[in-house]
Design a protein around this motif. Structure first.
Motif, short mmCIF file in Angstrom:
data_model
loop_
_atom_site.label_atom_id
_atom_site.label_comp_id
_atom_site.label_asym_id
_atom_site.label_seq_id
_atom_site.Cartn_x
_atom_site.Cartn_y
_atom_site.Cartn_z
N ILE A 59 8.98 0.52 14.54
CA ILE A 59 8.31 -0.10 13.39
C ILE A 59 7.35 -1.20 13.80
O ILE A 59 7.67 -2.05 14.63
N ASN A 60 6.22 -1.14 13.19
CA ASN A 60 5.19 -2.13 13.42
C ASN A 60 5.02 -2.92 12.12
O ASN A 60 4.92 -2.32 11.05
N VAL A 61 5.01 -4.23 12.22
CA VAL A 61 4.87 -5.06 11.01
C VAL A 61 3.43 -5.55 10.92
O VAL A 61 2.90 -6.13 11.87
N VAL A 62 2.79 -5.31 9.79
CA VAL A 62 1.43 -5.83 9.58
C VAL A 62 1.40 -6.55 8.24
O VAL A 62 2.19 -6.26 7.35
N SER B 131 -8.91 -2.56 10.08
CA SER B 131 -8.07 -2.20 11.23
C SER B 131 -6.72 -1.62 10.82
O SER B 131 -6.09 -0.91 11.60
N THR B 132 -6.29 -1.90 9.60
CA THR B 132 -5.01 -1.33 9.14
C THR B 132 -5.07 0.20 9.12
O THR B 132 -4.05 0.86 9.30
N PHE C 121 -6.09 1.95 11.36
CA PHE C 121 -5.74 2.42 12.72
C PHE C 121 -4.27 2.22 13.04
O PHE C 121 -3.82 2.54 14.13
N GLU C 122 -3.53 1.63 12.12
CA GLU C 122 -2.08 1.50 12.32
C GLU C 122 -1.44 2.89 12.12
O GLU C 122 -2.09 3.82 11.64
N SER C 123 -0.15 2.97 12.40
CA SER C 123 0.50 4.28 12.24
C SER C 123 0.48 4.74 10.78
O SER C 123 0.46 5.93 10.50
N ARG D 262 -3.34 8.19 18.47
CA ARG D 262 -3.56 6.85 17.94
C ARG D 262 -3.68 5.83 19.06
O ARG D 262 -4.60 4.99 19.07
N PHE E 158 -6.99 6.33 20.62
CA PHE E 158 -8.06 5.91 19.71
C PHE E 158 -8.21 4.39 19.73
O PHE E 158 -9.31 3.86 19.77
N LEU F 72 -17.85 -0.48 14.00
CA LEU F 72 -16.53 0.11 13.87
C LEU F 72 -16.60 1.38 13.03
O LEU F 72 -15.87 2.35 13.26
N SER G 190 4.65 2.17 18.75
CA SER G 190 4.57 1.32 17.56
C SER G 190 3.69 0.09 17.82
O SER G 190 3.72 -0.88 17.08
N LYS H 25 0.81 -2.45 17.83
CA LYS H 25 -0.16 -2.81 16.80
C LYS H 25 -1.54 -2.34 17.19
O LYS H 25 -1.88 -2.28 18.37
N THR H 26 -2.35 -2.09 16.23
CA THR H 26 -3.71 -1.67 16.53
C THR H 26 -4.48 -2.84 17.14
O THR H 26 -4.11 -4.01 16.99
N TYR H 27 -5.53 -2.49 17.84
CA TYR H 27 -6.39 -3.51 18.43
C TYR H 27 -7.43 -3.91 17.38
O TYR H 27 -8.05 -3.05 16.77
N VAL H 28 -7.59 -5.18 17.20
CA VAL H 28 -8.56 -5.65 16.21
C VAL H 28 -9.83 -6.08 16.94
O VAL H 28 -9.83 -7.06 17.67
#
Lengths: 371, 371
Positions: A202-205, A263-264, A266-268, B243, B246, B262, B360, B362-365
């Motif tokens: 789990i990733n928290v954003v 950028s959200t 690009f989250e899972s 992902r 990416f 982007l 899991s 986090k994406t890169y911002v």
């Protein structure tokens, strides 16, 4: 292990209690994880309650069966709960001491659920919604499910969305991913603890609305992918369909949830959930079946989902009702087309024509989102 | 139809001449499209020249075979060129009157090609690169192929990248998409005219470097997806791999091509090409074969690609050489891992471990890109 009713001599009285509202397939998978997790987490009460809308199975109540066999024989057969998971057939009884309310009911039941329990929820409780979809409110505005919960119960509601498929999370043979949308840092940490396992990362954003919108809207796109797949197995245009849908998801969040983060996506919960759901979820499977068999949506729902509503077409319907009310359907031709096809107003071929005609469409550049 | 050498009485002397540099599979597909298109486009000279590096096939030169049979029997058998496509075995002869140079050679040949023709290219000519990859220059800097062409020939170089697969574009049974990266509005319009067909839809965007970087980097990701697929058919983690890859593509452009957009990642050259290539391209197929058979990359290239270099591993190698030179490998663990596996330095399992451990993440911002 004490009862979960707090008493002065209760050694668990400061432990956070968790109530799971829902007992379908996804709810059972999540309940099983949470019940197992709290056994080794000191912060939480060891009894986890799950509200079960009772039905009679072989002359026995489902809640009784679950409490005796520790198995949801109807919706999650084969998966055994730890004994600290208690099925509760009374909704108010289930939630009244809960510090965390986990909503995993179809969106059609959220409002009535909230109306039933309001006044019996602890004022400091928080909710987490796993329910996907939107609801059109009187006046034509479209609400995220978490906003309905917050409004009706006056508590904060966080969200928990894919990328994952319920059967894969249940099977625990591969690692699945989810995104927790939570603006509160401490709660984000605690909620991650109850949901995370070796097989569910789990990733928290903190961009809650975008996370939730992705979770709902991706089902419309997956439905479109299934329709396209049914139309032409070989020339399926799946990727082009995904891209056109993804662009409209971004546009939707840009217009209706300004201040969200690009950028959200690009989250899972974003691009990854879109691909997972489009290639493997039930929205695309049922949509494909609609086209292949020529059956109407309602019949497919009856045959393949035990009468449950398919989320993609339902979400498309809610979204389009709002768009029509605000004369904005022309801005969202993809969602509008998916709704028209699922509703039987247009043949599936019209979606194919739309995709073919628009597949080289430029991407939408958001103006209200930040990176 | 006159010869393509401009003379005063040549009715075509003001028409723009096109030279295609390359005669492999993709070059032949594109040459066939361009040659057909110019027959109905007044702006262009009706003869299209294609440089063919001659090889002897059944005692005959390939260029002679093409000019007699109008078919590239070696690299695109079954696809007949219109008669205005002329195979030219002499590179300088091929390009010296050209206004548009279409580069479709493997990146290893770009530099020598440019060195051979420099001084024989019209000063106002433009190039379009379909070549995917980067090249590490002395000193450790990494150049996009279009930058090499511009530098060596002192002409502007635009780019043309997927989403598409060469066999599908060739077959013309479904509609494919490509993105043309072109900052010059008029040239963008003209180039779109020569590439576009009913089965190949083209979108022009002005963010050239991002378009080209996507075209190159997506092959690394597709290679990773193929490796993962070979490791575990069922638990393939394809979407998580996509992902993570990416995210690193975005990070790479953010750091090395600041000022990019982007939103270009949502064009067909971005997320769509990534999905198309990962699920269906030869990078993922060959990478999967590497794992399944245990053969080394070179052997797979020999057996499956007639000795051509597979683009994903080559791109990873070039990228990692640059990253090492700048002590930046730790910032790009995904690309680094793919390179290590393809290079035989690490077993494929180490990629799986990496993905499992980081799925899991986090994406890169991005901080240097605009929306």
């Amino acid at each position: 292990m004490s009862s979960s009713t707090p008493k002065n001599n209760d050694p668990y009285k400061n432990k956070k209690q968790i109530a799971i509202i829902g007992s379908g397939a996804w709810a059972s998978v999540i309940a099983r994880i949470i019940a197992r997790n709290v056994l080794i987490l000191k912060r939480f009460h060891p009894i986890v309650k799950m509200f079960v809308y009772d039905e009679i199975i072989n002359n026995k109540k489902l809640s009784d069966i679950i409490n005796e066999t520790h198995e949801n024989v109807k919706y999650a057969p084969g998966y055994i709960f730890t004994k600290n998971l208690k099925a509760i057939p009374d909704l108010v009884e289930c939630v009244k001491f809960a510090d965390i309310l986990v909503f995993v009911v179809p969106r059609q039941y959220v409002e009535n659920t909230c109306k039933t329990i309001v006044g019996n929820v602890k004022p400091n409780a928080v909710a987490v919604s796993l329910t996907k979809g939107f609801e059109v409110r009187p006046g034509g505005s479209l609400w995220l499910i978490s906003h309905i919960i917050t409004k009706l119960l006056n508590i904060k509601c966080h969200v928990f969305m894919g990328a994952n498929l319920a059967p894969e999370v249940a099977a625990e043979q591969k690692i699945c991913r989810s995104t927790l949308g939570c603006t509160h840092k401490t709660w984000g940490k605690w909620l991650k603890e109850i949901f995370e396992t070796d097989h569910l990362k789990i990733n928290v954003v903190d961009d809650e609305d975008t996370v939730e919108a992705c979770g709902a809207l991706k089902n419309i796109v997956a439905t479109a992918v299934g329709l396209m797949d049914g139309l032409a197995q070989k020339n399926h245009y799946k990727e082009a369909t995904m891209r056109l849908g993804f662009i409209e998801m971004i546009k939707f969040v840009d217009i209706f949830y300004p201040g969200g983060k690009l950028s959200t996506f690009f989250e899972s919960c974003g691009i990854e959930d879109l691909i997972v759901t489009s290639y493997g979820g039930r929205n695309s499977k049922c949509a494909k079946e609609m086209v292949v068999t020529g059956k109407k949506l309602a019949q497919i729902e009856e045959e393949m989902l035990k009468g449950q509503k398919l989320q993609g077409p339902d979400t498309a319907s809610q979204v389009c009702t709002m768009l029509r009310a605000h004369k904005m359907t022309h801005k969202f031709p993809f969602f509008t087309k998916v709704h028209a096809v699922c509703n039987g107003d247009e043949p599936p071929d019209s979606l194919k024509e739309y995709v073919e005609k628009n597949m080289s469409k430029k991407t939408y550049v958001p103006v209200n989102l930040i990176i």
